[in-house]
Design a protein around this motif. Sequence first.
Motif, PDB file in Angstrom:
ATOM      1  N   UNK A 184      17.030  56.392  45.995  1.00 36.17           N
ATOM      2  CA  UNK A 184      17.592  55.664  44.985  1.00 36.17           C
ATOM      3  C   UNK A 184      18.792  55.285  44.509  1.00 36.17           C
ATOM      4  N   UNK A 185      19.210  54.226  44.782  1.00 36.05           N
ATOM      5  CA  UNK A 185      20.663  53.614  44.701  1.00 36.05           C
ATOM      6  C   UNK A 185      21.053  53.895  43.099  1.00 36.05           C
ATOM      7  N   UNK A 186      22.177  54.123  42.907  1.00 35.37           N
ATOM      8  CA  UNK A 186      22.705  54.406  41.620  1.00 35.37           C
ATOM      9  C   UNK A 186      23.019  53.157  40.961  1.00 35.37           C
ATOM     10  N   UNK A 187      23.019  52.925  39.520  1.00 33.53           N
ATOM     11  CA  UNK A 187      23.720  52.039  38.907  1.00 33.53           C
ATOM     12  C   UNK A 187      25.117  52.229  38.427  1.00 33.53           C
ATOM     13  N   UNK A 188      25.749  51.311  37.935  1.00 38.20           N
ATOM     14  CA  UNK A 188      27.266  51.810  37.588  1.00 38.20           C
ATOM     15  C   UNK A 188      27.311  53.029  36.504  1.00 38.20           C
ATOM     16  N   UNK A 189      26.552  52.808  35.586  1.00 37.26           N
ATOM     17  CA  UNK A 189      26.551  53.912  34.592  1.00 37.26           C
ATOM     18  C   UNK A 189      26.176  55.345  35.242  1.00 37.26           C
ATOM     19  N   UNK A 190      25.324  55.196  36.061  1.00 37.69           N
ATOM     20  CA  UNK A 190      25.054  56.530  36.836  1.00 37.69           C
ATOM     21  C   UNK A 190      25.982  57.228  37.622  1.00 37.69           C
ATOM     22  N   UNK A 191      27.046  56.261  38.328  1.00 37.47           N
ATOM     23  CA  UNK A 191      28.368  56.645  39.009  1.00 37.47           C
ATOM     24  C   UNK A 191      29.043  57.182  37.843  1.00 37.47           C
ATOM     25  N   UNK A 192      29.204  56.653  36.665  1.00 34.65           N
ATOM     26  CA  UNK A 192      30.042  57.153  35.835  1.00 34.65           C
ATOM     27  C   UNK A 192      30.059  58.317  35.317  1.00 34.65           C
ATOM     28  N   UNK A 193      28.665  58.906  35.136  1.00 36.30           N
ATOM     29  CA  UNK A 193      28.228  60.284  34.677  1.00 36.30           C
ATOM     30  C   UNK A 193      28.649  61.248  35.803  1.00 36.30           C
ATOM     31  N   UNK A 194      28.822  61.045  37.017  1.00 40.68           N
ATOM     32  CA  UNK A 194      29.311  61.691  38.060  1.00 40.68           C
ATOM     33  C   UNK A 194      30.712  62.069  37.987  1.00 40.68           C
ATOM     34  N   UNK A 251      30.351  63.717  30.402  1.00 36.87           N
ATOM     35  CA  UNK A 251      29.178  63.220  31.013  1.00 36.87           C
ATOM     36  C   UNK A 251      27.819  63.103  30.196  1.00 36.87           C
ATOM     37  N   UNK A 252      27.828  64.014  29.099  1.00 33.43           N
ATOM     38  CA  UNK A 252      26.502  63.945  28.253  1.00 33.43           C
ATOM     39  C   UNK A 252      26.592  62.825  27.609  1.00 33.43           C
ATOM     40  N   UNK A 253      27.794  62.520  26.993  1.00 34.43           N
ATOM     41  CA  UNK A 253      28.031  61.136  26.361  1.00 34.43           C
ATOM     42  C   UNK A 253      27.401  59.849  26.950  1.00 34.43           C
ATOM     43  N   UNK A 254      28.150  59.722  28.105  1.00 36.65           N
ATOM     44  CA  UNK A 254      27.530  58.611  28.947  1.00 36.65           C
ATOM     45  C   UNK A 254      26.154  58.707  29.298  1.00 36.65           C
ATOM     46  N   UNK A 255      25.578  59.939  29.544  1.00 33.88           N
ATOM     47  CA  UNK A 255      24.232  59.974  29.668  1.00 33.88           C
ATOM     48  C   UNK A 255      23.532  59.449  28.590  1.00 33.88           C
ATOM     49  N   UNK A 256      24.012  59.960  27.102  1.00 32.14           N
ATOM     50  CA  UNK A 256      23.246  59.560  26.121  1.00 32.14           C
ATOM     51  C   UNK A 256      23.220  58.053  25.738  1.00 32.14           C
ATOM     52  N   UNK A 257      24.412  57.608  26.025  1.00 35.02           N
ATOM     53  CA  UNK A 257      24.473  56.062  26.082  1.00 35.02           C
ATOM     54  C   UNK A 257      23.619  55.163  27.079  1.00 35.02           C
ATOM     55  N   UNK A 263      20.877  56.397  28.361  1.00 32.29           N
ATOM     56  CA  UNK A 263      19.507  56.447  27.838  1.00 32.29           C
ATOM     57  C   UNK A 263      19.233  55.501  26.717  1.00 32.29           C
ATOM     58  N   UNK A 264      20.111  55.130  25.818  1.00 36.41           N
ATOM     59  CA  UNK A 264      20.100  54.066  25.048  1.00 36.41           C
ATOM     60  C   UNK A 264      19.881  52.604  25.474  1.00 36.41           C
ATOM     61  N   UNK A 265      20.611  52.415  26.402  1.00 37.07           N
ATOM     62  CA  UNK A 265      20.480  51.216  27.378  1.00 37.07           C
ATOM     63  C   UNK A 265      19.144  51.136  27.977  1.00 37.07           C
ATOM     64  N   UNK A 266      18.777  52.280  28.610  1.00 34.80           N
ATOM     65  CA  UNK A 266      17.486  52.236  29.466  1.00 34.80           C
ATOM     66  C   UNK A 266      16.378  52.048  28.420  1.00 34.80           C
ATOM     67  N   UNK A 267      16.345  52.575  27.181  1.00 38.41           N
ATOM     68  CA  UNK A 267      15.308  52.616  26.107  1.00 38.41           C
ATOM     69  C   UNK A 267      15.531  51.112  25.360  1.00 38.41           C
ATOM     70  N   UNK A 268      16.295  50.402  25.544  1.00 34.56           N
ATOM     71  CA  UNK A 268      16.558  49.072  24.931  1.00 34.56           C
ATOM     72  C   UNK A 268      17.001  49.429  23.579  1.00 34.56           C
ATOM     73  N   UNK A 269      17.545  50.542  23.063  1.00 30.53           N
ATOM     74  CA  UNK A 269      18.124  50.725  21.795  1.00 30.53           C
ATOM     75  C   UNK A 269      19.635  49.662  21.557  1.00 30.53           C
ATOM     76  N   UNK A 270      20.362  49.561  22.491  1.00 37.51           N
ATOM     77  CA  UNK A 270      21.458  48.759  22.555  1.00 37.51           C
ATOM     78  C   UNK A 270      21.655  48.406  24.016  1.00 37.51           C
ATOM     79  N   UNK A 271      22.677  47.272  23.996  1.00 36.39           N
ATOM     80  CA  UNK A 271      22.822  46.739  25.308  1.00 36.39           C
ATOM     81  C   UNK A 271      23.924  47.336  26.011  1.00 36.39           C
ATOM     82  N   UNK A 272      23.771  47.350  27.212  1.00 32.32           N
ATOM     83  CA  UNK A 272      24.614  48.139  28.224  1.00 32.32           C
ATOM     84  C   UNK A 272      25.803  47.253  28.561  1.00 32.32           C
TER      85      UNK A 272
END
Length: 151
Positions: free
Chosen positions: A30-40, A72-78, A80-89
């Motif tokens: 599973x290749x990571x997206x940009x935000x996945x890398x930011x969380x690391x 990392x939690x904040x980036x993960x929450x952001x 999550x919102x992008x994944x759920x379509x709550x806001x644009x990434x």
Amino acid sequence: MTRKMLMLIAGAGSGLLLAGALAFQYIGGLAPCAMCLWQRWPHAAAVMIALLALVMPARWLAGLGGLAALSSAGIGMFHTGVERGWWEGPSTCTSGSIAGVAPEDLLAQIMEAPLVRCDEVAWAMAGLSMASWNAVLSLGLALVWLAATRR
């Protein structure tokens, strides 16, 4: 429990989250997206801070570790919102509306788009994506760091 021990536990938790992410990437494919890398990155910082705790278990260092976990939690929450379509990434890893876009421009966007999009869930467990799990677990680690500051 001593401050040093709590810091080492929190750092180990970040290390395990990093190891899990790398396992999903290199073993699971599973290749990571940009935000996945930011969380690391904050987890890597937390591991380094925990290693510093071996020689200097200072209160301010525990606070710094807590900030790393909260980052990392904040980036993960952001994420999550992008994944759920709550806001644009970020435009570099999500797709937008194509209404009114000329075919040539659309093709250029497609050709320049990253292979892994931040607004698509690659894996989920119990209804939570990896970004969501990272947010939840990182908040837990932040609490451990906070406990270390109080010792």
